[in-house]
Design an enzyme around this catalytic site. Structure first.
Site, short mmCIF file in Angstrom:
data_model
loop_
_atom_site.label_atom_id
_atom_site.label_comp_id
_atom_site.label_asym_id
_atom_site.label_seq_id
_atom_site.Cartn_x
_atom_site.Cartn_y
_atom_site.Cartn_z
N CYS A 8 5.38 6.41 7.69
CA CYS A 8 5.74 5.25 7.13
C CYS A 8 6.67 4.49 8.20
CB CYS A 8 6.43 5.36 5.84
SG CYS A 8 8.27 5.94 5.85
N ASN A 11 10.70 6.55 8.00
CA ASN A 11 10.74 7.84 7.69
C ASN A 11 12.06 8.26 6.85
OD1 ASN A 11 10.76 10.96 9.58
ND2 ASN A 11 9.53 10.42 7.75
N CYS A 13 12.18 6.82 3.20
CA CYS A 13 11.44 6.68 1.73
C CYS A 13 10.26 7.19 1.36
CB CYS A 13 11.35 5.06 1.52
SG CYS A 13 13.23 4.25 1.43
N ARG A 14 8.93 6.43 1.97
CA ARG A 14 7.77 6.92 1.58
C ARG A 14 7.25 8.20 2.16
NH1 ARG A 14 4.87 1.52 2.93
NH2 ARG A 14 6.48 1.52 4.85
N SER A 15 7.29 8.36 3.39
CA SER A 15 6.56 9.39 3.98
C SER A 15 7.41 10.79 3.84
CB SER A 15 6.55 9.33 5.80
OG SER A 15 7.79 9.11 6.25
N ASP A 125 6.71 -0.37 -0.13
CA ASP A 125 8.10 0.28 0.53
C ASP A 125 8.99 0.03 -0.44
OD1 ASP A 125 10.17 1.21 2.19
OD2 ASP A 125 9.29 0.14 3.98
#
Length: 156
Positions: A8, A11, A13-15, A125
């Protein structure tokens, strides 16, 4: 060994959420000795930081470990190391190209490309939206679909 990388922007939040969730799923399937999982960001703002507090809070509620996870930036060698490089959105795919040298044999795509019943293929995000629960639901669907793809393609 099958190597999977989630990517993401920062690196945090999402990934890392996808990394932690996919690790948990792979472990529950008894495949943690066959699949390794990591995550990275295309930006360098958060290198060395733990996942975002919103991601940590959500993973804590779901009893999914993120122990030892620290943000890192993607590097050129990731294209040689990972067979599956999974981005969270279209801009991540575009940003990742700066590290790709020549042809890669890795599968490179968005996580939600693997989920046919989702209209918007970009995982929003939560750093900007604050909606970590929505991201969890989308990432969960994507991780389930990714594991099925890997199991089929790799004969696991």
């Amino acid at each position: 060994m099958v190597n999977v990388l989630f990517v993401c922007l920062g690196n945090i939040c999402r990934s890392p959420m996808a990394e932690a969730m996919f690790r948990d799923l792979v472990k529950r399937e008894g495949l943690d000795d066959r699949i390794t999982i990591d995550s990275a960001g295309t930006g360098d703002w958060h290198i060395g930081h733990q996942p975002h507090q919103g991601t940590r809070d959500l993973l804590d509620r779901k009893e999914i470990s993120y122990e030892g996870m620290k943000a890192r930036q993607m590097v050129t060698e990731d294209y040689d190391t990972y067979q599956y490089i999974i981005a969270m959105d279209t801009s991540n795919i575009e940003n990742m190209k700066q590290w790709q040298e020549g042809n890669t044999e890795a599968y490179v795509g968005r996580l939600l490309d693997l989920v046919p019943d989702v209209q918007n293929k970009d995982v929003p995000d939560p750093y900007f939206t604050g909606n970590f629960d929505e991201v969890y639901d989308l990432v969960n669907k994507g991780c389930q679909a990714l594991l099925q793809k890997i199991k089929t393609e790799q004969g696991l």
